[in-house]
Write a protein that holds these residues in place. Structure first.
Motif, PDB file in Angstrom:
ATOM      1  N   TYR A  49       0.904  -1.077   0.029  1.00  0.00           N
ATOM      2  CA  TYR A  49       0.063   0.136   0.054  1.00  0.00           C
ATOM      3  C   TYR A  49       0.809   1.274  -0.230  1.00  0.00           C
ATOM      4  O   TYR A  49       1.987   1.397   0.544  1.00  0.00           O
ATOM      5  CB  TYR A  49      -0.867   0.028   1.221  1.00  0.00           C
ATOM      6  CG  TYR A  49      -1.858  -1.105   1.316  1.00  0.00           C
ATOM      7  CD1 TYR A  49      -2.700  -1.368   0.395  1.00  0.00           C
ATOM      8  CD2 TYR A  49      -1.877  -2.008   2.075  1.00  0.00           C
ATOM      9  CE1 TYR A  49      -3.568  -2.356   0.376  1.00  0.00           C
ATOM     10  CE2 TYR A  49      -2.701  -3.210   2.348  1.00  0.00           C
ATOM     11  CZ  TYR A  49      -3.588  -3.197   1.605  1.00  0.00           C
ATOM     12  OH  TYR A  49      -4.382  -4.300   1.459  1.00  0.00           O
ATOM     13  N   ASP A  73     -14.943  -0.849  -8.077  1.00  0.00           N
ATOM     14  CA  ASP A  73     -14.563  -1.775  -6.833  1.00  0.00           C
ATOM     15  C   ASP A  73     -13.689  -1.081  -5.889  1.00  0.00           C
ATOM     16  O   ASP A  73     -13.174  -1.456  -4.716  1.00  0.00           O
ATOM     17  CB  ASP A  73     -13.709  -3.129  -7.446  1.00  0.00           C
ATOM     18  CG  ASP A  73     -12.405  -2.764  -7.876  1.00  0.00           C
ATOM     19  OD1 ASP A  73     -12.154  -1.531  -8.112  1.00  0.00           O
ATOM     20  OD2 ASP A  73     -11.597  -3.576  -7.763  1.00  0.00           O
ATOM     21  N   ALA A  76     -14.566  -1.129  -1.938  1.00  0.00           N
ATOM     22  CA  ALA A  76     -14.309  -2.429  -1.491  1.00  0.00           C
ATOM     23  C   ALA A  76     -12.847  -2.627  -1.222  1.00  0.00           C
ATOM     24  O   ALA A  76     -12.546  -3.113  -0.199  1.00  0.00           O
ATOM     25  CB  ALA A  76     -15.024  -3.581  -2.461  1.00  0.00           C
ATOM     26  N   ARG A  77     -11.938  -1.936  -2.076  1.00  0.00           N
ATOM     27  CA  ARG A  77     -10.500  -2.269  -2.001  1.00  0.00           C
ATOM     28  C   ARG A  77     -10.013  -1.315  -0.749  1.00  0.00           C
ATOM     29  O   ARG A  77      -9.203  -1.938  -0.098  1.00  0.00           O
ATOM     30  CB  ARG A  77      -9.976  -1.740  -3.346  1.00  0.00           C
ATOM     31  CG  ARG A  77     -10.012  -2.825  -4.443  1.00  0.00           C
ATOM     32  CD  ARG A  77      -9.486  -2.499  -5.661  1.00  0.00           C
ATOM     33  NE  ARG A  77      -8.199  -1.532  -5.473  1.00  0.00           N
ATOM     34  CZ  ARG A  77      -7.922  -0.612  -6.385  1.00  0.00           C
ATOM     35  NH1 ARG A  77      -8.792  -0.250  -7.577  1.00  0.00           N
ATOM     36  NH2 ARG A  77      -6.944   0.006  -6.307  1.00  0.00           N
ATOM     37  N   ASP A  78     -10.586  -0.074  -0.837  1.00  0.00           N
ATOM     38  CA  ASP A  78     -10.412   0.918   0.383  1.00  0.00           C
ATOM     39  C   ASP A  78     -10.734   0.092   1.729  1.00  0.00           C
ATOM     40  O   ASP A  78     -10.072   0.206   2.688  1.00  0.00           O
ATOM     41  CB  ASP A  78     -11.285   2.070   0.338  1.00  0.00           C
ATOM     42  CG  ASP A  78     -10.595   3.015  -0.772  1.00  0.00           C
ATOM     43  OD1 ASP A  78      -9.430   2.705  -1.239  1.00  0.00           O
ATOM     44  OD2 ASP A  78     -11.135   3.987  -1.177  1.00  0.00           O
ATOM     45  N   ALA A  79     -11.986  -0.680   1.895  1.00  0.00           N
ATOM     46  CA  ALA A  79     -12.386  -1.079   3.281  1.00  0.00           C
ATOM     47  C   ALA A  79     -11.291  -2.196   3.392  1.00  0.00           C
ATOM     48  O   ALA A  79     -11.064  -2.490   4.500  1.00  0.00           O
ATOM     49  CB  ALA A  79     -13.736  -1.921   2.910  1.00  0.00           C
ATOM     50  N   VAL A  80     -10.965  -3.027   2.490  1.00  0.00           N
ATOM     51  CA  VAL A  80      -9.816  -4.015   2.698  1.00  0.00           C
ATOM     52  C   VAL A  80      -8.499  -3.603   3.275  1.00  0.00           C
ATOM     53  O   VAL A  80      -8.039  -3.794   4.307  1.00  0.00           O
ATOM     54  CB  VAL A  80      -9.728  -5.020   1.404  1.00  0.00           C
ATOM     55  CG1 VAL A  80      -8.224  -5.920   1.638  1.00  0.00           C
ATOM     56  CG2 VAL A  80     -10.778  -6.099   1.291  1.00  0.00           C
ATOM     57  N   ARG A  81      -8.192  -2.396   2.604  1.00  0.00           N
ATOM     58  CA  ARG A  81      -7.094  -1.770   2.902  1.00  0.00           C
ATOM     59  C   ARG A  81      -7.088  -1.226   4.393  1.00  0.00           C
ATOM     60  O   ARG A  81      -6.251  -1.155   5.378  1.00  0.00           O
ATOM     61  CB  ARG A  81      -6.702  -0.663   1.997  1.00  0.00           C
ATOM     62  CG  ARG A  81      -5.493   0.135   2.213  1.00  0.00           C
ATOM     63  CD  ARG A  81      -5.300   1.276   1.078  1.00  0.00           C
ATOM     64  NE  ARG A  81      -4.167   2.111   0.954  1.00  0.00           N
ATOM     65  CZ  ARG A  81      -4.455   3.206   1.618  1.00  0.00           C
ATOM     66  NH1 ARG A  81      -5.253   3.772   2.254  1.00  0.00           N
ATOM     67  NH2 ARG A  81      -3.065   4.193   1.845  1.00  0.00           N
ATOM     68  N   ASP A  82      -8.275  -0.308   4.646  1.00  0.00           N
ATOM     69  CA  ASP A  82      -8.357   0.235   6.029  1.00  0.00           C
ATOM     70  C   ASP A  82      -8.619  -0.909   7.120  1.00  0.00           C
ATOM     71  O   ASP A  82      -7.853  -0.592   8.326  1.00  0.00           O
ATOM     72  CB  ASP A  82      -9.784   1.049   6.057  1.00  0.00           C
ATOM     73  CG  ASP A  82      -9.791   2.092   5.071  1.00  0.00           C
ATOM     74  OD1 ASP A  82      -9.041   2.474   4.350  1.00  0.00           O
ATOM     75  OD2 ASP A  82     -10.895   2.809   4.850  1.00  0.00           O
ATOM     76  N   ALA A  83      -9.187  -2.002   6.859  1.00  0.00           N
ATOM     77  CA  ALA A  83      -8.971  -3.027   7.720  1.00  0.00           C
ATOM     78  C   ALA A  83      -7.689  -3.517   8.154  1.00  0.00           C
ATOM     79  O   ALA A  83      -7.286  -3.872   9.190  1.00  0.00           O
ATOM     80  CB  ALA A  83      -9.941  -4.228   7.350  1.00  0.00           C
ATOM     81  N   TRP A  84      -6.677  -3.834   7.234  1.00  0.00           N
ATOM     82  CA  TRP A  84      -5.446  -4.221   7.265  1.00  0.00           C
ATOM     83  C   TRP A  84      -4.778  -3.049   7.932  1.00  0.00           C
ATOM     84  O   TRP A  84      -3.930  -3.723   9.039  1.00  0.00           O
ATOM     85  CB  TRP A  84      -4.653  -4.220   5.868  1.00  0.00           C
ATOM     86  CG  TRP A  84      -3.411  -5.012   5.897  1.00  0.00           C
ATOM     87  CD1 TRP A  84      -3.097  -6.575   5.800  1.00  0.00           C
ATOM     88  CD2 TRP A  84      -2.139  -4.300   6.037  1.00  0.00           C
ATOM     89  NE1 TRP A  84      -2.036  -6.663   5.735  1.00  0.00           N
ATOM     90  CE2 TRP A  84      -1.169  -5.454   5.864  1.00  0.00           C
ATOM     91  CE3 TRP A  84      -1.775  -3.009   6.133  1.00  0.00           C
ATOM     92  CZ2 TRP A  84       0.158  -5.051   6.102  1.00  0.00           C
ATOM     93  CZ3 TRP A  84      -0.641  -2.735   6.116  1.00  0.00           C
ATOM     94  CH2 TRP A  84       0.472  -3.834   6.272  1.00  0.00           C
TER      95      TRP A  84
END
Length: 124
Positions: A49, A73, A76-84
């Motif tokens: 990232y 998308d 959804a990609r931002d949500a995965v990145r934010d969770a990581w």
């Protein structure tokens, strides 16, 4: 905890530093010369990232979101990145690009207040 960027992440960050958007440039100028003397990194690689801005001692990530962040998308990609990022103890602040341009002083003040509060909390 020190977060390292992958080789591709570092290469991408270097490219993005040369291609910053007007919104990112405005925020960078506001953060760079701040009255509190806090230092921020711009286009900082963490894993694969690239964070728009990062204040390491406060574990604080600042993102400037243009229109593209609401399309396709990207949410959804931002949500995965934010969770990581959150799983690694980082706090993420997101600002719409238009807010950065129209309300820069308030955005910078808010970022600095949060950075100072987080630094003080993490150091105690």
């Amino acid at each position: 905890m020190r977060l390292e960027g992958s080789a591709s992440g570092k290469q991408n960050a270097k490219r993005l530093r040369k291609q910053m958007t007007p919104h990112e440039i405005a925020l960078w100028l506001g953060l760079r010369g701040n009255e509190a003397g806090l230092r921020f990194r711009r286009q900082h690689a963490v894993n694969d990232y690239v964070l728009d801005f990062y204040r390491a001692p406060a574990h604080l990530v600042i993102e400037v979101d243009g229109e593209a962040h609401a399309r396709g998308d990207r949410p959804a990609r931002d949500a995965v990145r934010d969770a990581w990022l959150a799983a690694r103890g980082l706090q993420l602040l997101r600002y719409p690009a238009i807010d950065v341009l129209t309300n820069l002083d308030d955005v910078v003040r808010q970022i600095l207040a949060i950075a100072i509060e987080r630094r003080d909390r993490l150091e105690s």
